[in-house]
Scaffold this motif. Structure first.
Motif, PDB file in Angstrom:
ATOM      1  N   GLN A  82       0.844  -1.187   0.000  1.00  0.00           N
ATOM      2  CA  GLN A  82       0.000   0.000   0.000  1.00  0.00           C
ATOM      3  C   GLN A  82       0.880   1.238   0.000  1.00  0.00           C
ATOM      4  O   GLN A  82       1.814   1.362   0.798  1.00  0.00           O
ATOM      5  N   THR A  83       0.612   2.172  -0.874  1.00  0.00           N
ATOM      6  CA  THR A  83       1.431   3.379  -0.954  1.00  0.00           C
ATOM      7  C   THR A  83       0.627   4.651  -0.744  1.00  0.00           C
ATOM      8  O   THR A  83       1.204   5.696  -0.462  1.00  0.00           O
ATOM      9  N   THR A  84      -0.679   4.626  -0.885  1.00  0.00           N
ATOM     10  CA  THR A  84      -1.490   5.824  -0.676  1.00  0.00           C
ATOM     11  C   THR A  84      -1.571   6.124   0.818  1.00  0.00           C
ATOM     12  O   THR A  84      -1.477   5.222   1.656  1.00  0.00           O
ATOM     13  N   PRO A  85      -1.762   7.376   1.193  1.00  0.00           N
ATOM     14  CA  PRO A  85      -1.832   7.730   2.620  1.00  0.00           C
ATOM     15  C   PRO A  85      -2.964   6.979   3.328  1.00  0.00           C
ATOM     16  O   PRO A  85      -4.098   6.952   2.867  1.00  0.00           O
ATOM     17  N   HIS A  86      -2.645   6.385   4.460  1.00  0.00           N
ATOM     18  CA  HIS A  86      -3.643   5.608   5.195  1.00  0.00           C
ATOM     19  C   HIS A  86      -3.209   5.443   6.647  1.00  0.00           C
ATOM     20  O   HIS A  86      -2.079   5.784   7.019  1.00  0.00           O
ATOM     21  N   THR A  87      -4.130   4.941   7.442  1.00  0.00           N
ATOM     22  CA  THR A  87      -3.851   4.598   8.836  1.00  0.00           C
ATOM     23  C   THR A  87      -3.591   3.108   8.913  1.00  0.00           C
ATOM     24  O   THR A  87      -4.412   2.304   8.480  1.00  0.00           O
ATOM     25  N   ALA A  88      -2.459   2.721   9.452  1.00  0.00           N
ATOM     26  CA  ALA A  88      -2.098   1.305   9.565  1.00  0.00           C
ATOM     27  C   ALA A  88      -2.670   0.733  10.857  1.00  0.00           C
ATOM     28  O   ALA A  88      -2.505   1.310  11.933  1.00  0.00           O
ATOM     29  N   LEU A  89      -3.337  -0.403  10.729  1.00  0.00           N
ATOM     30  CA  LEU A  89      -3.986  -1.035  11.882  1.00  0.00           C
ATOM     31  C   LEU A  89      -3.321  -2.370  12.204  1.00  0.00           C
ATOM     32  O   LEU A  89      -3.070  -3.185  11.310  1.00  0.00           O
ATOM     33  N   VAL A  90      -3.055  -2.579  13.496  1.00  0.00           N
ATOM     34  CA  VAL A  90      -2.570  -3.869  13.991  1.00  0.00           C
ATOM     35  C   VAL A  90      -3.443  -4.257  15.176  1.00  0.00           C
ATOM     36  O   VAL A  90      -3.547  -3.503  16.150  1.00  0.00           O
ATOM     37  N   GLU A  91      -4.078  -5.418  15.074  1.00  0.00           N
ATOM     38  CA  GLU A  91      -4.978  -5.882  16.134  1.00  0.00           C
ATOM     39  C   GLU A  91      -4.183  -6.617  17.223  1.00  0.00           C
ATOM     40  O   GLU A  91      -3.259  -7.372  16.939  1.00  0.00           O
ATOM     41  N   VAL A  92      -4.600  -6.404  18.474  1.00  0.00           N
ATOM     42  CA  VAL A  92      -4.096  -7.174  19.614  1.00  0.00           C
ATOM     43  C   VAL A  92      -5.312  -7.811  20.268  1.00  0.00           C
ATOM     44  O   VAL A  92      -6.009  -7.180  21.058  1.00  0.00           O
ATOM     45  N   ARG A  93      -5.572  -9.078  19.920  1.00  0.00           N
ATOM     46  CA  ARG A  93      -6.803  -9.726  20.370  1.00  0.00           C
ATOM     47  C   ARG A  93      -6.497 -11.030  21.103  1.00  0.00           C
ATOM     48  O   ARG A  93      -5.645 -11.797  20.693  1.00  0.00           O
ATOM     49  N   GLY A  94      -7.232 -11.265  22.181  1.00  0.00           N
ATOM     50  CA  GLY A  94      -7.108 -12.517  22.912  1.00  0.00           C
ATOM     51  C   GLY A  94      -5.876 -12.558  23.800  1.00  0.00           C
ATOM     52  O   GLY A  94      -5.195 -11.554  24.037  1.00  0.00           O
TER      53      GLY A  94
END
Length: 335
Positions: A82-94
Motif C-alpha cells: 500500500q502506498t497511498t496515505p492511510h492509517t495502519a492497523l494492527v490488532e491485539v486480540r485474545g
C-alpha cells in the motif's frame, strides 16, 4: 467317364492328408487378428484416457496447493504494498502468548510491515485482550519503541472491551491511548497461581515421593508442603517483574499519569475513570483516531490472520497433505 474328373485335385495338408478346410481356417485367422487389433486399440485408448485424468488430477492438486500458499502469503502480509496515505492497523486480540494470534512473533511482523510502508501515516493498535505473558508483552513493547524511533511515526492505542495486564503493558508504548467509556483498563500487576494438595493427600493416605537433584528443583510443587524460603524467592521474582511493569507504564505515560496507591495494585477501572487517572488520553474509537488525529480515514489492516486457507489446511491438513504427497510422487512420467 469318372464323375470326379471335373473336381480340382485335393490339397494335401502338411502331413500329407487331403484337407478342404484350409479356406475357413484362413478366414478364422483374419477374424482373430482383427479382434486382437481392436482389443489393442481399445486398450491404448483407455490408457491414454487414464493418463489424461491422472495428469488432470495432478495439476488440480498443484493448483490447489499453489492457491492455498498464495492466499496464506497474501493475507499474512496485508497492505505490504500500500502506498497511498492511510492509517495502519494492527490488532491485539485474545491472550498474549507464544502460540496465540497475539504472540510477539506475529505482532512484530505486522508492526514492521506497517511502519515500513511509506503510505502509513501512523500506526494504531486496536486492543481487546485480558493480557498474558509479560515476556511476550515486553518484547512487543520494546519493538514498538524501537520502530517509533527508527521511522518517526506516531502510535495510537485504541481499546475496545478490555486492555488489562499484559495488554496495557503493550499499550503503554503508544504515544496516546483512547478508550470507550465502558472499556476495562488497568490490572497493572503480576500473578503466579497454583494449588496445594497436601491436606487432601493426608486424608486419603497418599504419600508424595519426589526425588530431585538440587534443593530447589521441586520448588512450588503442589503435592509437597509449602517451603517459606521458596515462597519468598518466588514473591521477590514477582515483585521484580511488577517493578518492570511499573517502570514501563511510568515511562510511557509520563506526567499524564496521576499516580495513586491503587494505580499499580492490580485493580482495573472503566474507560472514563482510566482517562481521569491518566491511564488513557481520551474517549474515541478507531474511526475517530484515523479521521481526527491521523488525518487519514482509509484504514489498512496489517494484522496476520488465520484466513480461510489456513483454516482449511488445519481442518483437512492430513488429507490435503497426503494427496499432495501422492501428486508429487506421481509426477514421474508413466512408462
Amino acid at each position: 467317364m469318372n464323375p470326379h474328373d471335373d473336381l480340382p485335385p485335393p490339397i494335401a495338408d502338411p502331413i500329407g492328408t487331403p484337407s478342404r478346410a484350409a479356406a475357413p481356417a484362413s478366414a478364422g485367422g483374419e477374424a482373430y487378428e482383427h479382434l486382437m487389433a481392436q482389443f489393442a486399440r481399445d486398450y491404448l485408448r483407455d490408457r491414454r484416457a487414464e493418463r489424461r485424468w491422472r495428469s488432470f488430477f495432478r495439476l488440480a492438486w498443484l493448483a490447489l496447493i499453489a492457491s492455498l500458499l498464495y492466499l496464506m502469503f497474501a493475507q499474512r502480509h496485508p497492505g505490504a504494498t500500500q502506498t497511498t496515505p492511510h492509517t495502519a492497523l494492527v490488532e491485539v486480540r485474545g491472550e498474549i502468548a507464544v502460540d496465540s494470534e497475539a504472540s510477539a512473533e506475529l505482532m512484530i511482523s505486522a508492526l514492521k510491515n506497517a511502519f515500513e510502508d511509506k503510505g502509513a501515516q501512523a500506526v494504531v493498535l486496536r486492543i481487546n485482550s485480558p493480557g498474558g505473558s509479560p515476556v511476550q508483552a515486553g518484547i512487543v513493547n520494546d519493538e514498538i519503541r524501537r520502530l517509533k524511533a527508527k521511522h518517526g511515526k506516531r502510535v495510537y492505542a485504541v481499546v475496545e472491551e478490555v486492555c488489562a495486564s499484559g495488554a496495557y503493558y503493550i499499550a503503554a508504548a503508544a504515544d496516546e491511548i483512547y478508550v470507550d467509556k465502558a472499556s476495562v483498563v488497568g490490572s497493572i500487576g503480576v500473578l503466579m497461581d497454583g494449588f496445594g494438595f497436601t491436606g487432601l493427600m493426608n486424608k486419603l493416605g497418599v504419600e508424595r515421593r519426589l526425588l530431585t537433584a538440587g534443593g530447589n528443583k521441586g520448588m512450588l510443587d503442589p503435592f509437597s508442603p509449602e517451603n517459606p524460603q521458596q515462597k519468598a524467592y518466588a514473591q521477590a521474582m514477582l515483585d521484580q517483574i511488577h517493578q518492570q511493569f511499573i517502570t514501563v507504564v511510568k515511562e510511557g505515560r509520563g506526567k499524564r499519569l496521576k499516580e495513586t496507591p491503587e494505580t499499580f495494585s492490580g485493580l482495573f477501572w472503566n474507560g472514563e475513570e482510566a482517562v481521569r487517572m491518566g491511564l488513557a488520553d481520551g474517549l474515541g474509537n478507531l474511526d475517530y483516531v484515523a479521521r481526527e488525529l491521523v488525518k487519514a480515514e482509509e484504514v489498512v489492516d496489517y494484522t496476520p490472520r488465520d484466513n480461510v486457507a489456513e483454516r482449511l489446511a488445519k481442518r483437512f491438513g492430513a488429507s490435503v497433505g497426503e494427496g499432495a504427497v501422492k501428486a508429487l510422487r506421481n509426477l514421474a512420467p508413466i512408462h
